[in-house]
Design a protein around this motif. Structure first.
Motif: not given
Length: 409
Positions: A21, A23-24, A27-28, A83, A87, A124, A144, A148, A181
């Motif tokens: 989470l 990392s998400t 990233n976002r 990933r 990524h 994801g 999650n 985001i 991330s």
């Protein structure tokens, strides 16, 4: 007391879930380039609208192809490795754009970045599946979804400050967020993607993806439903602003749409845990069916209303539907796929979403031009209700949810 226990479920997930989470969010939050791509191509590079449309379409196609390939790669090499590698390559492409500035040479790099992003897109959901137990996954996917939205709400605000005079920092920031991330996943998440308790459940022989889908029609149904729903959901960026401008005028219309967009973003972050708790006793298929019903009501209201409060009410209704779908669709797909095919099956969801986003605005544009906005919203209602009907009727059609799906939550 029950509400307290349900909320506690969000804080009792495995520590690896919180790493994913985090990392998400990073990233976002660093997703600077994507939202500003059309503006970069237009204002910074001076491309025509037709050329911009072509470039955006090529990037979308590259992402879809990458996603289809990525499913197989995930099943072969694991979610974590996929990933980290792809990524990381996404971030590298953006870093290579920095010395090129606003030249046409960045376009192939942007397309490659989209391709690499597509490959790792299914991770994801598969990373969460691999690092949580079945009964933990609803809470994990809900968090999650919040992660985001938190990232998306912060990222564009930072990007606005950089876009005009610091284009290079836009690419650097996007690349660095990708690397951070990736580093979190590489260092803190173990390489084994299949929890031990699930290995013993996997009794199916290795099948082709097509053979698996034939044996599991529930997956085919929900993928089709996702596409139908996203034809409707895509109207948030097409039908809603056009209708707002038509109802409130050239000046006030965009202002109203901006308010609706803000309301949607805030509600997605605030309401997600409470909506998830409210529908927890329901079967996943029923929740997804309610998603379509709320889309039909919420988006359908735009055909008949003419005041700001009612526009807000309509937005609240379909936003709740969005939350229901976003927190349950990936769970339903992944839980109905054996671990050996989890990547390939999970890849179908983002492909269906992108297809809906491509078809939705194009279809709505044709219908609204030929028959008017009311007819356009009637078509949207039809798509949403069709998807809802398919999910409600899935059991009477002989489709059963897996045991694991019923255990989720």
């Amino acid at each position: 007391m029950k509400l307290k226990q349900d909320l506690k479920d969000y804080f009792s997930l495995p520590w690896r879930a919180y790493v994913i989470l985090g990392s998400t969010i990073i990233n976002r939050m660093g997703g600077f380039v994507g939202p500003f791509l059309a503006l970069i191509l237009s204002s910074k590079m001076g491309l025509s609208n037709a050329t911009i449309g072509f470039v955006v379409a090529i990037n979308s196609i590259a992402s879809i192809i990458g996603t289809l390939i990525g499913g197989r790669i995930i099943d072969k090499f694991g979610s974590r490795n996929t990933r980290v590698i792809f990524h990381g390559l996404h971030g590298l492409m953006y870093l290579l754009c920095v010395p090129l500035g606003a030249s046409l040479a960045v376009i192939p790099l942007l397309t490659l970045a989209s391709f690499f992003t597509g490959i790792q897109a299914p991770t994801g959901s598969t990373l969460i599946m691999a690092n949580t137990k079945p009964e933990e996954r609803k809470s994990a996917f809900s968090l999650n979804y919040i992660a985001i939205n938190v990232g998306f709400s912060i990222g564009p605000l930072i990007a606005v400050l950089l876009y005009e005079n610091h284009l290079n920092l836009l690419f650097i920031g996007d690349a660095l967020s990708s690397f951070v991330s990736v580093l979190m996943i590489a260092v803190l998440i173990p390489g084994n993607d299949v929890p031990k308790e699930e290995k013993s459940k996997q009794t199916q022989k290795e099948l082709s993806t097509i053979a698996l889908l034939i044996k599991n029609p529930n997956i085919i149904i929900v993928v089709g439903v996702i596409m139908l729903y996203f034809v409707a959901f895509s109207q948030f960026s097409f039908g809603v602003p056009i209708t707002a401008k038509n109802v409130f005028g050239e000046i006030k219309g965009p202002e109203v749409y901006g308010v609706l967009a803000s309301i949607n973003g805030v509600l997605c972050m605030v309401l997600t845990p409470f909506v998830s708790i409210l529908v927890k006793p329901l079967k996943v298929s029923t929740i997804i069916a309610l998603n379509g019903l709320l889309y039909a009501i919420g988006f359908g209201m735009y055909a008949f209303i003419g005041s700001v409060p009612l526009f807000v009410a309509a937005t609240v209704i379909w936003t709740v539907g969005e939350i229901l779908g976003a927190t349950n669709m990936d769970v339903y797909i992944a839980e109905n796929a054996p671990p050996s095919h989890r990547g390939r099956v999970s890849a179908l969801a983002p492909v269906a979403r992108r297809t809906g986003f491509v078809v939705g605005p194009a279809l709505a544009g044709l219908v609204s031009t030929a028959f008017g906005l009311t007819a356009m919203w009637m078509v949207v209602i039809t798509f949403a209700l069709t998807g809802s009907f398919l999910m409600f009727k899935s059991k009477s059609m002989g489709v059963k949810e897996s045991v694991e799906v019923e255990r989720v939550g």
